[in-house]
Design an enzyme around this catalytic site. Structure first.
Site, PDB file in Angstrom:
ATOM      1  N   SER A  14       0.801  -1.235   0.000  1.00  0.00           N
ATOM      2  CA  SER A  14       0.000   0.000   0.000  1.00  0.00           C
ATOM      3  C   SER A  14       0.829   1.279   0.000  1.00  0.00           C
ATOM      4  O   SER A  14       0.403   2.299   0.519  1.00  0.00           O
ATOM      5  CB  SER A  14      -0.957   0.063   1.208  1.00  0.00           C
ATOM      6  OG  SER A  14      -1.704  -1.094   1.297  1.00  0.00           O
ATOM      7  N   GLY A  18       1.090   0.642  -7.691  1.00  0.00           N
ATOM      8  CA  GLY A  18       0.217   0.829  -8.855  1.00  0.00           C
ATOM      9  C   GLY A  18       0.290   2.243  -9.398  1.00  0.00           C
ATOM     10  O   GLY A  18       0.289   2.458 -10.614  1.00  0.00           O
ATOM     11  N   ASP A 145       7.178 -12.148   0.114  1.00  0.00           N
ATOM     12  CA  ASP A 145       5.960 -12.979   0.148  1.00  0.00           C
ATOM     13  C   ASP A 145       6.242 -14.252  -0.641  1.00  0.00           C
ATOM     14  O   ASP A 145       6.801 -14.172  -1.744  1.00  0.00           O
ATOM     15  CB  ASP A 145       4.775 -12.299  -0.585  1.00  0.00           C
ATOM     16  CG  ASP A 145       4.396 -10.968   0.026  1.00  0.00           C
ATOM     17  OD1 ASP A 145       4.850 -10.676   1.138  1.00  0.00           O
ATOM     18  OD2 ASP A 145       3.643 -10.215  -0.649  1.00  0.00           O
ATOM     19  N   ILE A 146       5.824 -15.408  -0.094  1.00  0.00           N
ATOM     20  CA  ILE A 146       6.063 -16.627  -0.861  1.00  0.00           C
ATOM     21  C   ILE A 146       5.212 -16.646  -2.128  1.00  0.00           C
ATOM     22  O   ILE A 146       5.609 -17.195  -3.140  1.00  0.00           O
ATOM     23  CB  ILE A 146       5.822 -17.922  -0.047  1.00  0.00           C
ATOM     24  CG1 ILE A 146       4.453 -17.884   0.623  1.00  0.00           C
ATOM     25  CG2 ILE A 146       6.933 -18.142   0.975  1.00  0.00           C
ATOM     26  CD1 ILE A 146       4.042 -19.245   1.187  1.00  0.00           C
ATOM     27  N   LYS A 187      17.244   1.577   6.664  1.00  0.00           N
ATOM     28  CA  LYS A 187      17.453   0.133   6.880  1.00  0.00           C
ATOM     29  C   LYS A 187      16.374  -0.731   6.237  1.00  0.00           C
ATOM     30  O   LYS A 187      16.693  -1.742   5.590  1.00  0.00           O
ATOM     31  CB  LYS A 187      17.554  -0.150   8.386  1.00  0.00           C
ATOM     32  CG  LYS A 187      18.151  -1.507   8.726  1.00  0.00           C
ATOM     33  CD  LYS A 187      19.619  -1.627   8.361  1.00  0.00           C
ATOM     34  CE  LYS A 187      20.522  -1.058   9.449  1.00  0.00           C
ATOM     35  NZ  LYS A 187      21.946  -1.064   9.044  1.00  0.00           N
ATOM     36  N   PRO A 188      15.066  -0.378   6.366  1.00  0.00           N
ATOM     37  CA  PRO A 188      14.063  -1.225   5.701  1.00  0.00           C
ATOM     38  C   PRO A 188      14.325  -1.346   4.194  1.00  0.00           C
ATOM     39  O   PRO A 188      14.157  -2.422   3.619  1.00  0.00           O
ATOM     40  CB  PRO A 188      12.745  -0.496   5.982  1.00  0.00           C
ATOM     41  CG  PRO A 188      13.008   0.328   7.197  1.00  0.00           C
ATOM     42  CD  PRO A 188      14.450   0.719   7.139  1.00  0.00           C
ATOM     43  N   CYS A 378     -25.742   1.030 -11.794  1.00  0.00           N
ATOM     44  CA  CYS A 378     -25.936  -0.423 -11.769  1.00  0.00           C
ATOM     45  C   CYS A 378     -26.942  -0.818 -10.682  1.00  0.00           C
ATOM     46  O   CYS A 378     -28.123  -0.553 -10.840  1.00  0.00           O
ATOM     47  CB  CYS A 378     -24.610  -1.151 -11.628  1.00  0.00           C
ATOM     48  SG  CYS A 378     -24.704  -2.781 -12.382  1.00  0.00           S
ATOM     49  N   GLN A 382     -31.052  -0.115 -10.271  1.00  0.00           N
ATOM     50  CA  GLN A 382     -32.055  -1.122  -9.890  1.00  0.00           C
ATOM     51  C   GLN A 382     -32.813  -0.667  -8.644  1.00  0.00           C
ATOM     52  O   GLN A 382     -34.032  -0.844  -8.552  1.00  0.00           O
ATOM     53  CB  GLN A 382     -31.368  -2.475  -9.688  1.00  0.00           C
ATOM     54  CG  GLN A 382     -30.691  -2.969 -10.984  1.00  0.00           C
ATOM     55  CD  GLN A 382     -29.949  -4.291 -10.823  1.00  0.00           C
ATOM     56  OE1 GLN A 382     -29.757  -4.778  -9.720  1.00  0.00           O
ATOM     57  NE2 GLN A 382     -29.512  -4.860 -11.933  1.00  0.00           N
ATOM     58  N   HIS A 504     -21.670   0.867 -15.899  1.00  0.00           N
ATOM     59  CA  HIS A 504     -20.723   1.520 -14.978  1.00  0.00           C
ATOM     60  C   HIS A 504     -19.927   2.613 -15.704  1.00  0.00           C
ATOM     61  O   HIS A 504     -18.796   2.378 -16.128  1.00  0.00           O
ATOM     62  CB  HIS A 504     -19.741   0.490 -14.417  1.00  0.00           C
ATOM     63  CG  HIS A 504     -20.363  -0.468 -13.452  1.00  0.00           C
ATOM     64  ND1 HIS A 504     -20.556  -0.173 -12.126  1.00  0.00           N
ATOM     65  CD2 HIS A 504     -20.861  -1.717 -13.637  1.00  0.00           C
ATOM     66  CE1 HIS A 504     -21.123  -1.209 -11.521  1.00  0.00           C
ATOM     67  NE2 HIS A 504     -21.319  -2.155 -12.414  1.00  0.00           N
ATOM     68  N   GLU A 506     -18.357   4.976 -14.515  1.00  0.00           N
ATOM     69  CA  GLU A 506     -17.153   5.381 -13.771  1.00  0.00           C
ATOM     70  C   GLU A 506     -15.877   4.806 -14.355  1.00  0.00           C
ATOM     71  O   GLU A 506     -14.802   5.386 -14.207  1.00  0.00           O
ATOM     72  CB  GLU A 506     -17.287   5.017 -12.288  1.00  0.00           C
ATOM     73  CG  GLU A 506     -17.327   3.524 -11.961  1.00  0.00           C
ATOM     74  CD  GLU A 506     -18.737   2.933 -11.948  1.00  0.00           C
ATOM     75  OE1 GLU A 506     -19.632   3.501 -12.600  1.00  0.00           O
ATOM     76  OE2 GLU A 506     -18.931   1.883 -11.291  1.00  0.00           O
TER      77      GLU A 506
HETATM   78  N1  GLN Z   1     -26.410  -7.153  -8.292  1.00  0.00           N
HETATM   79  C1  GLN Z   1     -26.899  -6.512  -9.475  1.00  0.00           C
HETATM   80  C2  GLN Z   1     -26.891  -7.454 -10.671  1.00  0.00           C
HETATM   81  O1  GLN Z   1     -26.160  -8.435 -10.673  1.00  0.00           O
HETATM   82  C3  GLN Z   1     -26.114  -5.241  -9.790  1.00  0.00           C
HETATM   83  C4  GLN Z   1     -24.660  -5.479 -10.048  1.00  0.00           C
HETATM   84  C5  GLN Z   1     -23.815  -4.237  -9.917  1.00  0.00           C
HETATM   85  O2  GLN Z   1     -24.217  -3.249  -9.334  1.00  0.00           O
HETATM   86  N2  GLN Z   1     -22.625  -4.284 -10.448  1.00  0.00           N
HETATM   87  O3  GLN Z   1     -27.580  -7.242 -11.621  1.00  0.00           O
END
Ligand code: GLN
Length: 516
Positions: A14, A18, A145-146, A187-188, A378, A382, A504, A506
């Site tokens: 962390s 990335g 880490d192994i 040292k680390p 998503c 719903q 999505h 985003e």
């Molecule tokens: N659980 C819902 C579905 O499978 C919405 C999935 C989500 O929000 N990514 O349709």
């Protein structure tokens, strides 16, 4: 053939491996180099799709529908390049491929490190079939880490096979400040480099994460003990924003050092747009209070792309993001007004399962009735559909078939062709699908397009048996699949801003190009 930069991490996790990999990608791209970035994840799951967000953070979905580590999101946001399933390699996927070959009789003696190398080479190829000039390979976990040993060994073998100038090793470590000694401690870092050497890898560049500036003397000391020239000891100071990291690593000469090791020319870099974005980020206008109503509010990584997308939008609109993490279950206990009063906007992100759904539905009702801007993503869409069904369309007990298989009104359901398939991860609508926008709607105006392509990760869909009832009661469907069958985007007419999508968005937002 691509040249390879292996990015490893030491001391603790962390500390931003990335972000360092993604930043290097940005710096190379800004010099005109074509870049691919891979993440090697040392866990046995084939992909993170079935892990809890608390174990893993967000699952990032690529265009081709792979469920991957959230670092791929950073790679996309920093390099503005779409990743694919080839950019994500897990121990599970390696073993699965090796075992499949063995069972088919293609490979009598299974070989793990060879398989890892061929996965790395595959991931270095770009969409157009050409090898990237530089492939950055981030090795997950921490040296020692192994689990990550086979990946490190494969990288070592690969650098030997490809020869000098084809590969280099960048190692990220922590240089902590010890208050009682009043000093930064090296040292680390020394121990972690020793660990790396014990498996046959001498790092070429050290990126040293620290909360205060590392003096030239200290850099010389670190370099001397670790066998790295002083100019290749790069300080990575804590930054006020992840987007500032490429700029500070550029000043420290990270990219110049890597190009030198790979025998590539150091062109002028064009970071003007990026720097402009960071300057805007640092000088925002008034704050916007956004409530993010979710289930995993204890772990900020669970909704990483959503939060980044909100930041991008704020950068674009000269606003300061004042994000409030609201626990959906707490809304169930205290009611929405207690937790949401004073918010400028409400976002309900994606999710799975029953827990918190009633709180999300209550939050959406609150936003609708109080005329506060609402965005549903998503599961958020719903829940908006469920809210309308229950409170405006007269469908008592309405819900999603995911949440109650015996609901009298499954307004969200599985498509008939999916109903008999039970397979974890296998039955989801994953990756990019087209969405046709309805002319004259807010959605269509925001996109300014007729058809858009968005990434999906869900199993359930709007139930068309209720479509007319919804339309008649005042709902607007502003986007569907091109054949009109799947509802993709909804909105409310009599509301300042109420919109939700089955996909999505985003995942497509970029710091210099926020999503519509
Ligand atoms: N659980 C819902 C579905 O499978 C919405 C999935 C989500 O929000 N990514 O349709």
């Amino acid at each position: 053939m691509a040249k390879f930069v292996f990015v490893t991490g030491g001391v603790v996790s962390s500390i931003g491996k990335g972000i360092v990999a993604a930043s290097l990608g940005r710096l190379l791209k800004s010099r005109g180099y074509s870049v691919s970035i891979l993440k090697l994840d040392p866990y046995l799951n084939v992909d993170p799709g079935t892990m809890s967000p608390y174990q893993h953070g967000e699952v990032f979905v690529t265009e081709d529908g792979a469920e991957t580590d959230l670092d791929l999101g950073h790679y996309e946001r920093f390099t503005d390049t779409a990743m694919s399933r080839l950019n994500s390699v897990t121990t599970g996927s390696i073993y699965q491929s090796v075992i499949n070959k063995e069972r088919r009789g293609d490979q009598v003696i299974p070989h793990i490190t060879n398989e890892i190398q061929s996965f790395i080479e595959r991931g270095a190829v770009l969409d157009d079939g050409q090898a990237a000039q530089v492939a950055i390979v981030e090795i997950g976990g921490t040296v020692g880490d192994i689990e990550s040993l086979p990946f490190l060994e494969a990288a070592r073998q690969m650098s030997l096979r490809l020869g000098r100038g084809s590969c280099c090793f960048v190692h990220l470590t922590l240089v902590p400040f010890i208050a009682s000694a009043g000093e930064l401690k090296t040292k680390p870092t020394q121990h972690s480099v020793k660990e790396l050497r014990s498996i046959g890898i001498q790092p070429d560049v050290l990126v040293c994460r620290s909360d205060r500036s590392i003096s030239e003397d200290l850099k010389a000391k670190i370099g001397g003990f670790c066998g790295v020239p002083k100019r290749a000891v790069i300080q990575a100071l804590d930054a006020d924003s992840i987007y500032a990291v490429p700029i500070s690593l550029e000043q420290e000469g990270l990219c110049r050092e890597v190009l030198d090791l790979l025998g590539l020319a150091d062109h002028d870099s064009d970071m003007a747009l990026w720097a402009g974005m960071v300057a805007k980020l640092r000088n925002p206008g008034p704050a916007v209070k956004v409530a993010l109503v979710g289930k995993y509010v204890q772990l900020n990584d669970a909704y990483l792309s959503v939060v980044e997308a909100l930041r991008h939008a704020c950068i674009d609109r000269d606003a300061a993001l004042d994000l409030h993490w609201i626990c959906a279950e707490q809304i169930e206990e205290q009611g929405p007004d207690a937790l949401l009063r004073g918010m400028d906007a409400v976002v309900v992100p994606g999710g799975f399962g029953n827990r918190g759904v009633d709180g999300k539905v209550a939050a959406i009702r609150w936003a609708r009735e109080q005329r506060v801007p609402f965005l549903g993503l998503c599961l958020g869409m719903q829940c908006a559909v469920i809210e309308w069904a229950r409170n405006q369309a007269g469908l008592a007990g309405a819900t999603s078939a995911e949440l109650d298989a015996d609901s009298p009104h499954p307004v969200i359901h599985l498509l008939p062709e999916q109903q008999d398939v039970v397979d974890l991860g296998g039955t989801m609508r994953l990756g990019v699908y087209p969405c046709r926008l309805t002319p004259g709607t807010l959605g269509q105006r925001l996109y300014g397009d007729e058809v858009v392509y968005e990434r999906h990760r869900h199993r359930y869909e709007f139930n068309n048996a209720y479509r007319n009832l919804f339309l008649e009661s005042g709902y607007e469907i502003s986007g569907t699949s091109p054949d009109g069958r799947l509802v993709e985007l909804i909105e409310l007419k009599d509301h300042p801003f109420f919109t939700a999508c089955q996909y999505h968005p985003e995942f497509l937002s970029r710091p210099s190009r926020p999503h519509p």
